[in-house]
Scaffold this active site. Structure first.
Site, PDB file in Angstrom:
ATOM      1  N   ASP A   1       0.871  -1.163   0.000  1.00 20.00           N
ATOM      2  CA  ASP A   1       0.000   0.000   0.000  1.00 20.00           C
ATOM      3  C   ASP A   1       0.918   1.226   0.000  1.00 20.00           C
ATOM      4  O   ASP A   1       2.107   1.147   0.261  1.00 20.00           O
ATOM      5  CB  ASP A   1      -0.953  -0.023   1.213  1.00 20.00           C
ATOM      6  CG  ASP A   1      -2.162   0.875   0.971  1.00 20.00           C
ATOM      7  OD1 ASP A   1      -3.160   0.734   1.680  1.00 20.00           O
ATOM      8  OD2 ASP A   1      -2.096   1.707   0.050  1.00 20.00           O
TER       9      ASP A   1
HETATM   10  C1  GLC Z   1      -4.233   4.412  -0.319  1.00 20.84           C
HETATM   11  C2  GLC Z   1      -5.116   3.283   0.163  1.00 20.84           C
HETATM   12  C3  GLC Z   1      -5.250   2.184  -0.823  1.00 20.84           C
HETATM   13  C4  GLC Z   1      -5.192   2.752  -2.229  1.00 20.84           C
HETATM   14  C5  GLC Z   1      -3.793   3.271  -2.432  1.00 20.84           C
HETATM   15  C6  GLC Z   1      -3.613   3.923  -3.806  1.00 20.84           C
HETATM   16  O1  GLC Z   1      -3.467   4.905   0.719  1.00 20.84           O
HETATM   17  O2  GLC Z   1      -4.816   2.709   1.417  1.00 20.84           O
HETATM   18  O3  GLC Z   1      -6.468   1.503  -0.542  1.00 20.84           O
HETATM   19  O4  GLC Z   1      -5.493   1.756  -3.174  1.00 20.84           O
HETATM   20  O5  GLC Z   1      -3.402   4.176  -1.430  1.00 20.84           O
HETATM   21  O6  GLC Z   1      -4.430   5.033  -3.919  1.00 20.84           O
END
Ligand code: GLC
Length: 746
Positions: free
Chosen positions: A288
């Site tokens: 993430d």
């Molecule tokens: C964010 C979220 C995740 C998302 C990613 C890209 O922080 O936690 O769910 O897909 O970053 O945007």
């Protein structure tokens, strides 16, 4: 404290299947052969480039690390994927940069298409309230088609985190509190996004997230610690991820939280032992946003280089905006702190997906402006959004059958801060567009009603502010009307990522506004638009009718109007329990009995109860009314004892005794009355959503097999134990209408 660095080679040997399995498929698998042939040409730097993902300059969905060289790095073959790029034109432009690299390896374009790309669908928690797996799959299918037509290869969805704490703002993104329902919805969403399979021009990669147990953050505070027993992890939080694997999810995303002391991004138990070995997962795991480098803040890595080592060892294949892999992995290999086999395994997994998507045949195959123009915002997509929105609405109260309203009502007052709001109908995690057309409640009523009805409007108050200065005007407006429709709730950014709230009452002075309007004596229908369960006890006790409409997306107002005037008979059921007070959280239906259960809310002396509040939620999981009534009768079991390899047939009669055609969700719950570990007082094990005309009845059947009786025993072995089971059938977890017992015998 110095960490004993596990010798990389020893660790590799312990990885067994996950790292070496990929190499053995070359002979029989044409894609594997192509991957191997390409890998043979790649330098170590180029391999590591494939593990590197950056965000575009248009949108940061996390704390941004300034990086002015990202586009040059793409040309240099140092980037494998970009996120937050959208549109045929923009993706083509950036893909052209990748085609300037030595080996011309195409980029993957990822985006958070959580509930719609161009046409916005209801937020996932709302869709879960439909209990309609076909509708949920349709929503993801439309999102997949629109995304693929716009150059997007990959959505960071479905979010499959079980969540039982409505203080956590990300409950809006998932399927609620129940593992059984959440697992079925996970499959439906993966099927929807991936359609007939990768390589089709309307299919995109799904991404099961956030692996794992992110929804159990202590105190509902986003990114907070998660600590639980292995049994809780395996029984409640992992099954939706396994369901996503079984549905063929192309990718996984790990999670920000630490789990039992080890950050998910550096957690080999999760990403290697469970996902890649036990579940034999062949896709890849993206971290993430920044979660690799965040292991320093966790106190798990001493610096970014250590974080990169720990993450690749643990099975994190791609580094999303962590700026950890690209600067450190070459050195780590040279210093023999990691084995290049780990990098090869990650690269194979990523390249495989690029081949499966057909990107090596044509890197621009998804970036086609004429197809984009044809597919996006198509009428059938908006029609689908309206149908799914209707199904997501939950009727919480309808005293004296105030609803449905008559279309010949002379004067209707719309009062409240969300009455004319269209932006809030999008909800959090929606894709932004300049020329978006979102139907507000007010516009939906205008579309529904003819000239014979005069629509009045007064905002009454803001969503969050505490000013009561416009109450008088709102009351005066209400007094002119035959019926009042109140539109209250949260702004679109009051639930979602990093939106945890300790107070989840109706925000601001909205409930006081409802009181003031209710005091006029006019019939009042309250619509609550929010991304999470809210607390509104006075309204629940005093309003004549209540609809929970969540954030319903592009067609919100039309769907609300369809339900308000009976063109659609609401059938939604809550996917999460609604607490009476924050002090009650977590409150969920599949709870344990305890040794002193408070079975009678009036007799709680020396019982597991509060002095100041009943244990029961304000509204229970599975609860939702209809304009019809449905009668459950004539429960039959084909046997009272079954052995481990037999099945039990259950049937009952469902009858529509109301005057409207409509749907009921018949829910089947089981309780293992006495087992080698304590079991929940009830667990959802099956359900059927049934459409019946007035007066029509139907025999509904369920099959109980050993799997539905199984759990993890004291040794964490999955299986069913002989003994008595309670069988319950109802239209809500707290409204059981038929019950019986049966025995499992060895
Ligand atoms: C964010 C979220 C995740 C998302 C990613 C890209 O922080 O936690 O769910 O897909 O970053 O945007």
């Amino acid at each position: 404290m110095r960490k004993k660095a596990l010798p990389a080679l020893l660790f590799i040997l312990s990885c067994s299947g996950s790292v070496f399995a990929q190499q053995n498929t070359g002979a029989t698998d044409p894609i594997a052969q192509k991957v191997e042939a390409l890998m043979a040409k790649m330098t170590l730097e180029e391999k590591i480039g494939q593990l590197n993902q950056y965000t575009s300059d248009r949108l940061a969905t996390g704390p941004l690390t300034p990086n002015s060289s990202k586009y040059q790095e793409i040309k240099d073959g140092k980037v494998g994927s970009m996120l937050n790029v959208k549109g045929a034109k923009e993706t083509r432009m950036i893909q052209e940069m990748a085609m300037q690299s030595r080996l011309k390896i195409p980029l993957l374009f990822g985006l958070d298409v959580i509930h719609g790309y161009r046409v916005t669908f209801p937020i996932p928690l709302a869709e879960a309230a439909s209990w309609d797996l076909n509708a949920i799959e349709l929503s993801a299918r439309v999102a997949g088609k629109e995304s693929a037509a716009a150059g997007v290869h990959w959505t960071f969805a479905p979010m499959v985190d079980i969540a039982r704490d409505p203080r956590w703002g990300r409950v809006m993104e998932g399927a609620g509190e129940d593992t059984y329902l959440g697992s079925l919805i996970a499959k439906a969403r993966v099927r929807g996004f991936q359609g007939k399979g990768l390589g089709n021009l309307d299919a995109i990669m799904a991404c099961a997230k956030h692996f794992a147990a992110y929804g159990a953050a202590i105190a509902g505070r986003d990114y907070n610690t998660v600590d639980m027993s292995d049994r809780q992890l395996w029984e409640t939080y992992l099954p939706p991820f396994k369901a996503a694997v079984d549905a063929g999810a192309a990718t996984f995303m790990n999670s920000f939280n630490d789990l039992n002391g080890i950050p998910a991004t550096g957690n080999a138990y999760l990403q290697r032992d469970i996902l890649k070995d036990k579940w034999n997962y062949q896709g890849f795991v993206v971290s993430d946003w920044g979660s690799i480098s965040e292991m320093v803040a966790h106190g798990f890595a001493k610096d970014n280089k250590d974080a990169a080592r720990l993450a690749i060892l643990a099975g994190s294949d791609m580094d999303m905006e962590g700026h950890a892999y690209l600067p450190n992995l070459v050195q780590l290999v040279q210093e023999k702190k990691i084995d290049v086999a780990l990098i090869n395994d990650a690269v194979r997994r990523i390249l495989r997906k690029k081949f499966e998507l057909g990107l090596f045949d044509d890197p621009y195959r998804f970036s086609n402006e004429s197809r984009e123009k044809k597919v996006l915002n198509a009428a059938e997509n908006r029609k689908a959004a309206r149908e799914v929105a209707e199904k997501s609405i939950v009727l919480l109260k309808n005293d004296n059958q105030l609803l449905p309203l008559s279309k010949s009502t002379k004067k209707i007052a719309v009062i409240g801060p969300l009455g004319k709001s269209s932006a809030d109908m999008k909800g959090f995690w929606s894709v932004t567009w300049d020329n978006d057309h979102l139907v507000s409640l007010y516009e939906g009523l205008q579309n529904k009603l003819g000239k014979q009805t005069e629509l009045l409007y007064s905002e009454g108050c803001g969503i969050k502010d505490t000013s009561r200065q416009h109450f008088a005007e709102a009351v005066a407006t209400a007094k002119q009307a035959d019926v009042v429709i109140m539109a209250v709730g949260e702004a679109f950014d009051m639930s979602g990522e990093a939106k945890s709230r300790s107070n989840i009452h109706l925000p601001g002075v909205q409930e006081e506004l409802i009181k003031a309007v209710q005091a006029t004596g006019k019939p009042v229908v309250v619509l609550v638009m929010a991304g999470r369960p809210l607390i509104f006890n006075w309204t629940a006790d005093n309003a004549n009718a209540i609809l929970y409409t969540w954030w319903l997306g592009s067609e919100a107002g039309n769907a609300m109007a369809d339900v308000l005037f009976g063109d659609y008979n609401p059938a939604g059921k809550l996917p999460m329990s609604f607490p009476r007070a924050e002090g009650q959280i977590p409150v969920f239906y599949a709870s344990k009995s305890t040794g002193r259960p408070a079975l009678d809310e009036k007799n709680t002396n020396y019982r597991s109860a509060y002095l100041d509040l009943p244990n029961s939620p304000r509204y229970a999981f599975g609860y939702g009314l209809s304009y019809s009534n449905f009668d459950f009768s004539d429960l039959k079991l084909n046997k009272s004892k079954l052995s481990q390899n037999e099945t039990l047939q259950v049937s009952f009669t469902l009858k529509n005794t109301g005057k409207y055609a409509g749907e009921e969700v018949a829910q089947l719950y089981l309780q293992d009355v006495a087992a080698s570990v304590t079991r929940p007082v009830k667990e959802l094990k099956d359900f059927q959503k049934v459409f019946l005309k007035p007066g029509e009845s139907k025999t509904i059947s369920f099959t109980i097999d050993k799997e539905k009786l199984s759990f993890y025993d004291q040794k964490m072995t999955w299986g069913a134990e002989a003994g008595e089971f309670k069988l319950m059938i109802g239209n809500s977890s707290d409204h059981i209408l038929l019950q019986d017992k049966f025995e499992l015998v060895d």
